[in-house]
Design a protein around this motif. Sequence first.
Motif, short mmCIF file in Angstrom:
data_model
loop_
_atom_site.label_atom_id
_atom_site.label_comp_id
_atom_site.label_asym_id
_atom_site.label_seq_id
_atom_site.Cartn_x
_atom_site.Cartn_y
_atom_site.Cartn_z
N ASN A 135 0.49 -1.09 0.06
CA ASN A 135 -0.03 -0.25 -0.22
C ASN A 135 1.01 1.13 -0.29
OD1 ASN A 135 -3.20 -0.86 0.60
ND2 ASN A 135 -2.07 -1.99 2.05
N ALA A 136 1.75 0.86 -0.70
CA ALA A 136 2.79 2.16 -0.77
C ALA A 136 3.68 2.96 0.19
CB ALA A 136 1.66 3.44 -1.77
N GLY A 137 3.28 1.84 1.57
CA GLY A 137 4.10 2.75 2.30
C GLY A 137 3.53 2.95 3.72
N ASN A 138 2.21 3.06 3.76
CA ASN A 138 1.03 3.78 3.88
C ASN A 138 0.10 3.02 5.17
OD1 ASN A 138 1.85 7.06 4.78
ND2 ASN A 138 2.02 6.20 2.97
N VAL A 139 -0.43 2.04 6.11
CA VAL A 139 -1.21 1.29 6.02
C VAL A 139 -1.55 2.06 7.18
CG1 VAL A 139 -0.46 0.14 7.39
CG2 VAL A 139 -2.79 -0.84 6.23
N SER A 140 -3.49 2.44 7.56
CA SER A 140 -4.14 2.79 8.69
C SER A 140 -4.51 1.85 9.55
CB SER A 140 -5.82 3.55 8.65
OG SER A 140 -6.31 2.87 7.96
N SER A 141 -4.34 1.84 11.26
CA SER A 141 -5.12 0.69 11.80
C SER A 141 -5.93 0.35 11.66
CB SER A 141 -4.72 1.77 13.11
OG SER A 141 -3.73 2.41 13.98
N ALA A 142 -6.59 1.29 11.36
CA ALA A 142 -8.54 0.74 10.91
C ALA A 142 -8.44 -0.05 10.23
CB ALA A 142 -9.50 1.97 10.57
N GLU A 143 -7.31 -0.29 8.95
CA GLU A 143 -7.47 -1.09 7.75
C GLU A 143 -6.86 -2.32 8.33
OE1 GLU A 143 -6.69 1.61 3.96
OE2 GLU A 143 -5.00 1.40 5.68
N LEU A 144 -5.59 -2.09 8.71
CA LEU A 144 -5.45 -3.26 9.50
C LEU A 144 -6.17 -4.23 11.03
CD1 LEU A 144 -1.89 -1.97 10.28
CD2 LEU A 144 -2.38 -4.11 8.52
N THR A 145 -7.10 -3.83 11.24
CA THR A 145 -8.04 -4.52 12.61
C THR A 145 -9.25 -5.16 11.58
OG1 THR A 145 -7.83 -2.96 14.14
CG2 THR A 145 -9.57 -4.16 14.11
N GLU A 146 -9.36 -4.21 10.30
CA GLU A 146 -10.26 -5.37 9.77
C GLU A 146 -9.99 -6.30 9.12
OE1 GLU A 146 -13.24 -4.16 5.96
OE2 GLU A 146 -11.84 -2.15 7.47
N HIS A 147 -8.94 -5.77 8.45
CA HIS A 147 -8.02 -6.80 7.89
C HIS A 147 -7.53 -8.58 8.49
CE1 HIS A 147 -5.69 -8.88 4.71
NE2 HIS A 147 -4.64 -9.22 5.79
N PHE A 148 -6.61 -8.04 9.43
CA PHE A 148 -6.82 -9.50 10.26
C PHE A 148 -8.71 -10.21 11.57
CE2 PHE A 148 -2.96 -7.18 9.93
CZ PHE A 148 -2.00 -8.93 9.01
N ALA A 149 -9.13 -8.58 11.40
CA ALA A 149 -10.64 -9.71 12.70
C ALA A 149 -10.26 -9.23 13.92
CB ALA A 149 -10.53 -10.43 12.38
N VAL A 150 -9.25 -8.28 14.37
CA VAL A 150 -8.64 -8.45 15.48
C VAL A 150 -9.19 -7.09 16.89
CG1 VAL A 150 -7.03 -10.18 15.21
CG2 VAL A 150 -7.14 -7.68 14.94
N SER A 151 -8.68 -6.87 17.48
CA SER A 151 -9.24 -5.78 18.36
C SER A 151 -8.56 -4.81 17.93
CB SER A 151 -9.15 -6.39 19.56
OG SER A 151 -7.83 -6.59 20.00
N VAL A 152 -7.92 -3.51 18.63
CA VAL A 152 -7.06 -2.33 18.35
C VAL A 152 -6.83 -2.17 19.05
CG1 VAL A 152 -7.55 0.33 18.52
CG2 VAL A 152 -9.45 -0.93 17.27
N GLN A 153 -6.78 -3.08 20.10
CA GLN A 153 -5.00 -3.05 21.53
C GLN A 153 -4.85 -4.25 20.40
OE1 GLN A 153 -8.76 -3.07 22.18
NE2 GLN A 153 -8.86 -1.69 22.88
N THR A 154 -4.75 -5.32 19.74
CA THR A 154 -4.54 -6.70 19.80
C THR A 154 -3.27 -6.01 18.60
OG1 THR A 154 -5.48 -8.44 19.72
CG2 THR A 154 -3.63 -8.26 18.10
#
Length: 266
Positions: free
Chosen positions: A17-36
């Motif tokens: 993703n061209a060197g940028n990715v959001s925490s929200a995108e990662l949380t959704e992608h892995f289906a885990v909590s924000v804390q994780t």
Amino acid sequence: MELSPRQVEILRLLKANAGNVSSAELTEHFAVSVQTIRKDLNELNQQGLVNRVHGGIQLPTQSHNLSFSNRQVIHLQEKKQIAINLAEFLPEGASIFLGIGTTPQQLALQLLHHPGLTVVTNNLNAAVALCRNPNIQTYMVGGRIRATDQDVVGEDATNYFRKFQVNYGICGTGGISAQGDLLDFSPEESHLTQTILKNCEQRILIADHHKYLRSAPLKSGHLKQIDRFFTNQLDAPLAELCHQLSIRVHTETPPAADLSQHVRQL
């Protein structure tokens, strides 16, 4: 510390993703909590592999490398497998240059029972490992010792390499750009890499796949100068670039299926 499978995937997504990715995108992608996700990102940030920014992470813009002790434990199993593959490839009685870095150190450990080698190195840890085998003739360069990198650099070291013409020049790299540039962190590292590549019959690059798109400020060479590339796996764009440059690639994990026919593995 060794990265978890999820952290490895986070780095892959970051590069994709061209060197940028959001925490929200990662949380959704892995289906885990924000804390994780926050815990994963904090660990990656502490290791210097990402930069934390508001709402996510970026690839770091690095002007200096991590210390050798930190690099020793990052991606350790991948480096070991690369070293095993290269040690199996090198013939008996070969002469080699062995450059700086933690993957060359792992190679030295795998070469302990390799008969009849001649090794020229500026890698302190590699030299200490190799001297345990009296059947390996090891030449250690002179020059300035870098305590944090545990190697020897400077003009004296570079000139010592120039005295030899070996079968295989083996070097790591600080990073590989999207265009195939081989990157390093200091002029001394860059000069040594250039010297290794100029004074050997076959030029071998050893680097785990995390070096692709990793930033470093100095150009030491280009993939087009490399004959063989030993790595653990290839991102699809890098696999295509290696195919275009006719580089023989040796991987632990086959490249993407749609590009596998393009990358020659021996």
